[in-house]
Enzyme design. Structure first.
Site, PDB file in Angstrom:
ATOM      1  N   ALA A  99      -7.007   0.054   9.202  1.00 11.08           N
ATOM      2  CA  ALA A  99      -5.734  -0.381   9.770  1.00 11.08           C
ATOM      3  C   ALA A  99      -5.566   0.140  11.192  1.00 11.08           C
ATOM      4  O   ALA A  99      -5.074  -0.566  12.083  1.00 11.08           O
ATOM      5  CB  ALA A  99      -4.585   0.089   8.888  1.00 11.08           C
TER       6      ALA A  99
ATOM      7  N   GLN B 111       6.100  -4.949  47.466  1.00 11.57           N
ATOM      8  CA  GLN B 111       5.064  -3.967  47.197  1.00 11.57           C
ATOM      9  C   GLN B 111       5.307  -3.209  45.897  1.00 11.57           C
ATOM     10  O   GLN B 111       4.373  -2.974  45.116  1.00 11.57           O
ATOM     11  CB  GLN B 111       4.956  -2.984  48.372  1.00 11.57           C
ATOM     12  CG  GLN B 111       4.402  -3.629  49.631  1.00 11.57           C
ATOM     13  CD  GLN B 111       4.278  -2.643  50.780  1.00 11.57           C
ATOM     14  OE1 GLN B 111       4.611  -1.464  50.642  1.00 11.57           O
ATOM     15  NE2 GLN B 111       3.802  -3.114  51.917  1.00 11.57           N
TER      16      GLN B 111
ATOM     17  N   GLU C  38       0.389   4.873  10.787  1.00  9.62           N
ATOM     18  CA  GLU C  38      -1.077   5.018  10.784  1.00  9.62           C
ATOM     19  C   GLU C  38      -1.523   6.189  11.664  1.00  9.62           C
ATOM     20  O   GLU C  38      -2.566   6.139  12.313  1.00  9.62           O
ATOM     21  CB  GLU C  38      -1.780   3.723  11.234  1.00  9.62           C
ATOM     22  CG  GLU C  38      -1.245   2.441  10.663  1.00  9.62           C
ATOM     23  CD  GLU C  38      -1.341   2.342   9.154  1.00  9.62           C
ATOM     24  OE1 GLU C  38      -1.734   3.332   8.522  1.00  9.62           O
ATOM     25  OE2 GLU C  38      -1.032   1.280   8.620  1.00  9.62           O
TER      26      GLU C  38
ATOM     27  N   THR D 247       0.544   9.549  13.876  1.00  8.15           N
ATOM     28  CA  THR D 247       1.320   9.753  15.092  1.00  8.15           C
ATOM     29  C   THR D 247       0.417  10.186  16.246  1.00  8.15           C
ATOM     30  O   THR D 247      -0.749  10.537  16.051  1.00  8.15           O
ATOM     31  CB  THR D 247       2.377  10.844  14.871  1.00  8.15           C
ATOM     32  OG1 THR D 247       1.699  12.080  14.574  1.00  8.15           O
ATOM     33  CG2 THR D 247       3.311  10.492  13.713  1.00  8.15           C
TER      34      THR D 247
ATOM     35  N   LEU E 183       1.320   4.986   0.081  1.00  2.00           N
ATOM     36  CA  LEU E 183       0.777   6.319   0.350  1.00  2.00           C
ATOM     37  C   LEU E 183       1.872   7.262   0.852  1.00  2.00           C
ATOM     38  O   LEU E 183       2.095   8.322   0.285  1.00  2.00           O
ATOM     39  CB  LEU E 183      -0.363   6.240   1.369  1.00  2.00           C
ATOM     40  CG  LEU E 183      -0.973   7.587   1.793  1.00  2.00           C
ATOM     41  CD1 LEU E 183      -1.642   8.282   0.606  1.00  2.00           C
ATOM     42  CD2 LEU E 183      -1.976   7.388   2.934  1.00  2.00           C
ATOM     43  N   THR E 184       2.558   6.883   1.933  1.00  2.00           N
ATOM     44  CA  THR E 184       3.546   7.753   2.571  1.00  2.00           C
ATOM     45  C   THR E 184       4.730   8.013   1.648  1.00  2.00           C
ATOM     46  O   THR E 184       5.197   7.116   0.943  1.00  2.00           O
ATOM     47  CB  THR E 184       4.040   7.108   3.878  1.00  2.00           C
ATOM     48  OG1 THR E 184       2.926   6.900   4.735  1.00  2.00           O
ATOM     49  CG2 THR E 184       5.059   7.977   4.567  1.00  2.00           C
TER      50      THR E 184
ATOM     51  N   PHE F 196       0.863  -1.176   0.000  1.00  5.11           N
ATOM     52  CA  PHE F 196       0.000   0.000   0.000  1.00  5.11           C
ATOM     53  C   PHE F 196       0.896   1.221   0.000  1.00  5.11           C
ATOM     54  O   PHE F 196       1.591   1.495   0.993  1.00  5.11           O
ATOM     55  CB  PHE F 196      -0.890  -0.032   1.251  1.00  5.11           C
ATOM     56  CG  PHE F 196      -1.860   1.117   1.379  1.00  5.11           C
ATOM     57  CD1 PHE F 196      -3.105   1.059   0.774  1.00  5.11           C
ATOM     58  CD2 PHE F 196      -1.542   2.234   2.138  1.00  5.11           C
ATOM     59  CE1 PHE F 196      -4.021   2.102   0.922  1.00  5.11           C
ATOM     60  CE2 PHE F 196      -2.445   3.272   2.294  1.00  5.11           C
ATOM     61  CZ  PHE F 196      -3.689   3.206   1.682  1.00  5.11           C
TER      62      PHE F 196
END
Length: 397
Positions: free
Chosen positions: A255, A292, A376, A378, A144-145, A142
């Site tokens: 996504a 603890q 997807e 930031t 895109l970026t 895919f």
């Protein structure tokens, strides 16, 4: 009360489900989760430390994922599984409990590449690619970026110009999963008509993909850079239904939805590694689980895991009902990834010095989640999406 048995993982999980969230799932949803969990236990856990260390993606898993029914899991028809959003979310959680990089393969293949073709493609494109991709016989990418267009895809420079009935594609993309092993890529480009999508076989002349390496994160996964040198495409390559950024954003939202669940898997696996170690490890004459400060760490992890699971389930039910809104996805992705990173880092501290060894998962999960936090959308982008929703004022520019 006797200390819990670190080898009884089922009992540890039951105790960790303080809010009885498991009871909110249907029998079909639990069956899907258990089936994917068994696959991860058998096929991924024994090998993942070695794959990560060698920066190796086991491409043979593609067909195994197809047989498991997790590729294009929510899509209907064309040989796709047609399962619910919640079932897909549970599958993503279990896959990322194995490794973020392997869940990412399922996301890139199913939500981004297959989802784009299924939603926006022609009947011929769907028939040609979706059945093979659902079986894992064909792998998709895919695009895109870009090197200068990440959070702002509207500034992409990749361009497709008309030449008669053909299109000629030029430009580059960066941080594109799977492209060096893919048979097809969905590529988004500027045109004289606005942003359009194209289905590009990766053996098309002028299409070049190179692996981005070395990496300190997502090492059992493949990220690439693409270059298009006058890639000539026929008219049939155009995704006919996609115009503008609505096309890629619809796939990105799917996504991102998977990440809301997937990040919980990495967090849960980190918590369980810390819990089991704390029950086994003795210092000052007692298991460190009895201290603890250690108990506070474990409790903080479970509080966030339970809240994150309720958030993911609410978002999943909305997606299945067809009422899910983008700002809800942004809230889920922002919260669950941010908290998952905190859990993985804290789990590493419980493991002490041994926590830096890859035989223990938290440090690997923490490194992977730095990538998940970035891709997807930031933290900053999702914060601004929510800010705009709350105020009615866009602050992106």
């Amino acid at each position: 009360m006797e200390p819990r048995n670190p080898d009884d993982l089922a009992a540890l999980r039951e105790a960790s489900d303080v809010l009885a969230i498991d009871g909110l799932l249907t029998s079909d949803e639990r069956a899907t989760r258990d089936r994917v969990r068994a696959f991860v236990d058998a096929e991924i856990r024994p090998h993942i430390a070695d794959w990560y260390d060698r920066a190796h993606f086991p491409v043979e898993l593609a067909r195994a994922f197809g047989q498991l029914g997790v590729l294009g899991m929510e899509l209907e028809g064309y040989g796709c599984p047609g399962r619910s959003a919640v079932e897909y979310g549970l599958a993503a959680l279990e896959l990322e409990a194995g490794d973020s990089g392997l869940r990412t393969f399922v996301s890139v293949q199913g939500s981004l590449a297959m989802g784009s073709i299924h939603r926006w493609g022609s009947e011929e494109q769907k028939q040609e690619w979706l059945p093979r991709m659902a079986r894992g016989e064909a792998i998709g990418a895919f695009g895109l970026t870009e090197p200068t267009a990440g959070s702002d895809p509207s500034s992409m420079k990749t361009f497709a110009r008309r030449d008669g009935t053909d299109w000629v594609l030029t430009g580059s993309k960066r941080w594109i999963g799977l492209a060096t092993i893919a048979q097809v890529a969905v590529v988004w480009a500027q045109t004289d008509e606005g942003v359009r999508g194209f289905v590009v076989p990766t053996d098309t002349p002028g299409f070049h993909a190179t692996v981005l390496e070395p990496k300190g994160s997502m090492r059992a996964s493949i990220q690439t850079e693409l270059h298009f040198d006058d890639v000539r495409l026929g008219a049939s390559a155009l995704l006919p239904g996609a115009r503008g950024l609505r096309g890629p954003f619809s796939a990105l939202n799917d996504a991102r939805y998977g990440i809301v669940w997937g990040a919980l898997g990495a967090a849960r696996d980190s918590y369980e590694a810390a819990l089991r170690h704390a029950l086994r490890r003795t210092q000052f004459g007692t298991p460190i689980a009895g201290f603890q400060l250690t108990q506070k760490k474990l409790v903080d992890m479970v509080v966030e895991l339970q809240k994150g699971a309720l958030l993911a389930l609410q978002i999943g039910r909305a997606k299945d009902a067809g009422t899910l809104r983008p700002e809800q996805i942004s809230l889920g992705k922002l919260n669950n990834v941010r908290e998952a990173i905190a859990i993985a880092r804290e789990a590493r501290t419980v493991l002490g010095g041994d926590g830096v060894l890859l035989e223990h998962s938290p440090i690997r999960h923490a490194a992977n989640l730095e990538s998940v936090r970035t891709y997807e959308g930031t933290d900053e982008v999702h914060t601004l999406v929510l800010g705009q929703h709350l105020t009615g004022i866009g602050a992106f520019r």
